[in-house]
Design a protein around this motif. Sequence first.
Motif, PDB file in Angstrom:
ATOM      1  N   LEU A 128      62.890  53.923  55.315  1.00 41.88           N
ATOM      2  CA  LEU A 128      64.209  53.366  55.881  1.00 41.88           C
ATOM      3  C   LEU A 128      64.350  54.321  57.171  1.00 41.88           C
ATOM      4  CD1 LEU A 128      66.807  52.831  53.060  1.00 41.88           C
ATOM      5  CD2 LEU A 128      65.803  51.160  54.627  1.00 41.88           C
ATOM      6  N   ILE A 129      63.904  55.750  56.893  1.00 36.83           N
ATOM      7  CA  ILE A 129      64.058  56.519  58.348  1.00 36.83           C
ATOM      8  C   ILE A 129      62.853  56.155  59.206  1.00 36.83           C
ATOM      9  CG2 ILE A 129      63.458  58.945  58.869  1.00 36.83           C
ATOM     10  CD1 ILE A 129      64.775  59.832  56.402  1.00 36.83           C
ATOM     11  N   GLN A 130      61.464  55.747  58.614  1.00 35.72           N
ATOM     12  CA  GLN A 130      60.459  55.300  59.788  1.00 35.72           C
ATOM     13  C   GLN A 130      61.077  54.008  60.237  1.00 35.72           C
ATOM     14  OE1 GLN A 130      56.917  54.113  57.395  1.00 35.72           O
ATOM     15  NE2 GLN A 130      55.889  55.787  58.629  1.00 35.72           N
ATOM     16  N   ASP A 131      61.693  53.237  59.504  1.00 42.44           N
ATOM     17  CA  ASP A 131      62.069  51.962  60.044  1.00 42.44           C
ATOM     18  C   ASP A 131      63.023  52.130  61.367  1.00 42.44           C
ATOM     19  OD1 ASP A 131      60.884  50.440  58.287  1.00 42.44           O
ATOM     20  OD2 ASP A 131      62.708  49.945  57.373  1.00 42.44           O
ATOM     21  N   HIS A 132      63.807  53.398  61.339  1.00 40.93           N
ATOM     22  CA  HIS A 132      64.943  53.422  62.306  1.00 40.93           C
ATOM     23  C   HIS A 132      63.795  53.823  63.681  1.00 40.93           C
ATOM     24  CE1 HIS A 132      68.578  54.605  59.793  1.00 40.93           C
ATOM     25  NE2 HIS A 132      68.182  53.407  59.667  1.00 40.93           N
ATOM     26  N   GLY A 133      62.834  54.369  63.393  1.00 42.19           N
ATOM     27  CA  GLY A 133      61.943  54.821  64.635  1.00 42.19           C
ATOM     28  C   GLY A 133      61.304  53.315  64.958  1.00 42.19           C
ATOM     29  N   TRP A 134      60.888  52.526  64.080  1.00 44.59           N
ATOM     30  CA  TRP A 134      60.390  51.297  64.880  1.00 44.59           C
ATOM     31  C   TRP A 134      61.355  50.345  65.342  1.00 44.59           C
ATOM     32  CZ3 TRP A 134      55.204  51.170  65.215  1.00 44.59           C
ATOM     33  CH2 TRP A 134      54.388  51.760  64.494  1.00 44.59           C
ATOM     34  N   ALA A 173      75.560  46.367  74.799  1.00 45.47           N
ATOM     35  CA  ALA A 173      76.419  47.600  74.163  1.00 45.47           C
ATOM     36  C   ALA A 173      76.335  47.757  72.913  1.00 45.47           C
ATOM     37  CB  ALA A 173      77.946  47.048  74.506  1.00 45.47           C
ATOM     38  N   PHE A 174      76.106  46.602  71.861  1.00 50.04           N
ATOM     39  CA  PHE A 174      75.765  46.966  70.667  1.00 50.04           C
ATOM     40  C   PHE A 174      74.713  47.755  70.382  1.00 50.04           C
ATOM     41  CE2 PHE A 174      74.496  46.052  66.107  1.00 50.04           C
ATOM     42  CZ  PHE A 174      75.460  46.467  65.618  1.00 50.04           C
ATOM     43  N   PHE A 175      73.493  47.543  70.788  1.00 50.83           N
ATOM     44  CA  PHE A 175      72.422  47.811  70.248  1.00 50.83           C
ATOM     45  C   PHE A 175      71.963  49.395  70.989  1.00 50.83           C
ATOM     46  CE2 PHE A 175      71.233  43.817  68.720  1.00 50.83           C
ATOM     47  CZ  PHE A 175      71.055  44.139  67.264  1.00 50.83           C
ATOM     48  N   ASN A 176      72.583  49.511  72.193  1.00 49.90           N
ATOM     49  CA  ASN A 176      72.595  50.966  72.798  1.00 49.90           C
ATOM     50  C   ASN A 176      73.357  51.749  72.373  1.00 49.90           C
ATOM     51  OD1 ASN A 176      70.617  50.581  74.768  1.00 49.90           O
ATOM     52  ND2 ASN A 176      72.018  50.032  76.271  1.00 49.90           N
ATOM     53  N   HIS A 177      74.635  51.181  71.604  1.00 49.66           N
ATOM     54  CA  HIS A 177      75.665  52.501  71.238  1.00 49.66           C
ATOM     55  C   HIS A 177      75.869  52.385  69.862  1.00 49.66           C
ATOM     56  CE1 HIS A 177      76.068  53.654  75.230  1.00 49.66           C
ATOM     57  NE2 HIS A 177      76.527  52.277  75.646  1.00 49.66           N
ATOM     58  N   LEU A 229      79.882  51.145  56.998  1.00 45.25           N
ATOM     59  CA  LEU A 229      78.532  50.604  57.021  1.00 45.25           C
ATOM     60  C   LEU A 229      78.067  49.075  56.984  1.00 45.25           C
ATOM     61  CD1 LEU A 229      77.295  53.964  55.043  1.00 45.25           C
ATOM     62  CD2 LEU A 229      77.112  53.568  57.702  1.00 45.25           C
ATOM     63  N   ASP A 230      78.784  48.541  55.824  1.00 41.96           N
ATOM     64  CA  ASP A 230      78.838  47.147  55.600  1.00 41.96           C
ATOM     65  C   ASP A 230      79.067  46.529  56.655  1.00 41.96           C
ATOM     66  OD1 ASP A 230      77.494  47.550  53.225  1.00 41.96           O
ATOM     67  OD2 ASP A 230      79.503  47.380  51.909  1.00 41.96           O
ATOM     68  N   GLU A 231      80.375  46.960  57.244  1.00 44.35           N
ATOM     69  CA  GLU A 231      80.700  45.876  58.486  1.00 44.35           C
ATOM     70  C   GLU A 231      79.841  46.106  59.542  1.00 44.35           C
ATOM     71  OE1 GLU A 231      82.949  43.872  59.259  1.00 44.35           O
ATOM     72  OE2 GLU A 231      82.783  43.875  61.176  1.00 44.35           O
ATOM     73  N   THR A 232      79.149  47.279  59.664  1.00 46.14           N
ATOM     74  CA  THR A 232      78.090  47.581  60.996  1.00 46.14           C
ATOM     75  C   THR A 232      77.099  46.649  60.626  1.00 46.14           C
ATOM     76  OG1 THR A 232      78.804  49.674  61.195  1.00 46.14           O
ATOM     77  CG2 THR A 232      76.896  49.030  62.408  1.00 46.14           C
ATOM     78  N   HIS A 233      76.549  46.364  59.304  1.00 47.29           N
ATOM     79  CA  HIS A 233      75.565  45.385  59.122  1.00 47.29           C
ATOM     80  C   HIS A 233      75.746  44.076  59.510  1.00 47.29           C
ATOM     81  CE1 HIS A 233      72.631  47.981  56.305  1.00 47.29           C
ATOM     82  NE2 HIS A 233      72.950  48.562  57.196  1.00 47.29           N
ATOM     83  N   ARG A 234      77.090  43.633  58.937  1.00 39.54           N
ATOM     84  CA  ARG A 234      77.543  42.301  59.446  1.00 39.54           C
ATOM     85  C   ARG A 234      77.320  42.109  61.036  1.00 39.54           C
ATOM     86  NH1 ARG A 234      80.925  42.811  55.079  1.00 39.54           N
ATOM     87  NH2 ARG A 234      82.652  43.689  56.066  1.00 39.54           N
ATOM     88  N   GLN A 247      74.311  54.701  66.659  1.00 42.56           N
ATOM     89  CA  GLN A 247      75.393  55.759  66.158  1.00 42.56           C
ATOM     90  C   GLN A 247      75.021  55.402  64.431  1.00 42.56           C
ATOM     91  OE1 GLN A 247      76.975  58.240  67.391  1.00 42.56           O
ATOM     92  NE2 GLN A 247      77.036  58.759  65.364  1.00 42.56           N
ATOM     93  N   HIS A 248      75.120  54.011  64.152  1.00 43.27           N
ATOM     94  CA  HIS A 248      74.825  53.591  62.601  1.00 43.27           C
ATOM     95  C   HIS A 248      73.611  54.547  61.987  1.00 43.27           C
ATOM     96  CE1 HIS A 248      75.014  50.974  59.230  1.00 43.27           C
ATOM     97  NE2 HIS A 248      73.674  50.744  59.373  1.00 43.27           N
ATOM     98  N   HIS A 249      72.546  54.187  63.015  1.00 44.10           N
ATOM     99  CA  HIS A 249      71.336  55.088  62.314  1.00 44.10           C
ATOM    100  C   HIS A 249      71.579  56.476  62.091  1.00 44.10           C
ATOM    101  CE1 HIS A 249      68.716  51.479  63.945  1.00 44.10           C
ATOM    102  NE2 HIS A 249      69.611  50.950  63.061  1.00 44.10           N
ATOM    103  N   LEU A 250      72.233  57.269  62.910  1.00 39.66           N
ATOM    104  CA  LEU A 250      72.511  58.578  63.111  1.00 39.66           C
ATOM    105  C   LEU A 250      73.446  58.759  61.671  1.00 39.66           C
ATOM    106  CD1 LEU A 250      73.074  59.477  66.651  1.00 39.66           C
ATOM    107  CD2 LEU A 250      70.949  60.004  65.349  1.00 39.66           C
ATOM    108  N   ASP A 251      74.661  57.856  61.635  1.00 39.14           N
ATOM    109  CA  ASP A 251      75.298  58.103  60.371  1.00 39.14           C
ATOM    110  C   ASP A 251      74.433  58.207  59.170  1.00 39.14           C
ATOM    111  OD1 ASP A 251      77.660  58.336  62.058  1.00 39.14           O
ATOM    112  OD2 ASP A 251      78.314  56.053  61.956  1.00 39.14           O
ATOM    113  N   GLU A 252      73.913  57.173  58.983  1.00 34.32           N
ATOM    114  CA  GLU A 252      72.920  57.057  57.856  1.00 34.32           C
ATOM    115  C   GLU A 252      72.006  58.133  57.450  1.00 34.32           C
ATOM    116  OE1 GLU A 252      72.575  52.186  57.366  1.00 34.32           O
ATOM    117  OE2 GLU A 252      70.967  53.144  58.488  1.00 34.32           O
ATOM    118  N   GLU A 253      71.608  58.566  58.660  1.00 33.61           N
ATOM    119  CA  GLU A 253      70.509  59.757  58.487  1.00 33.61           C
ATOM    120  C   GLU A 253      71.169  61.096  58.162  1.00 33.61           C
ATOM    121  OE1 GLU A 253      67.985  59.891  61.812  1.00 33.61           O
ATOM    122  OE2 GLU A 253      67.396  57.821  61.320  1.00 33.61           O
ATOM    123  N   LYS A 254      72.695  61.111  58.481  1.00 26.46           N
ATOM    124  CA  LYS A 254      73.378  62.374  58.403  1.00 26.46           C
ATOM    125  C   LYS A 254      74.110  62.087  56.916  1.00 26.46           C
ATOM    126  CE  LYS A 254      77.231  65.166  60.015  1.00 26.46           C
ATOM    127  NZ  LYS A 254      78.174  65.101  61.201  1.00 26.46           N
TER     128      LYS A 254
END
Length: 177
Positions: free
Chosen positions: A89-95, A53-57, A14-19, A61-68
Amino acid sequence: MDAKTRPIDLFEFLDETHRQVQIQLGHLRALVDKIESEGLDAEARGLARQVLAFFNHDARQHHLDEEKHVFPPLLASQNPELEAATRRLIQDHGWLEENWLHIEPSVAAASEGNQWFDPAELRHALDVFEALYTDHLLLEESIAYPHAKQRLQAYDQLGMGREMARRRSAKTLSAAP
Ligand SMILES: [Fe+2]
Ligand SMILES: [Fe+2]
């Protein structure tokens, strides 16, 4: 993957994805700068393809992983502040998704060498997207991830306990006459 290392691997990932989010936001800014200064050349198209590619995939997926995996234990924490932060944070994912859907057609066009969009508008949309993402990552890294890490490690200890209990009962059974 054994139970003891799973949470560490999860949070390293998750940290690597934030980078990567920060790197790709930088690429998006470099793309807008380049379109405004030099036009949509091959390098700019390459940046657009990476960002797309990054923001479409990966980011979705990162947001889904966090929500799961990350948010459910925080929502069940019975800590009102933590639950409120998690709902935000969940609301942010929507925005963030809405902001990206606003940006995506311009970046998709740029990746194919088409520039029907106004770079100044893309820059403005990027400013909004980047500000929200920066706040979002900060809230996750300062509050959500540390609490989730603690709670997942506790679950794992329970899992290890159950594992040991299972081995003990198996040994007792095999030792029985
Ligand atoms: Fe998130
Ligand atoms: Fe995140």
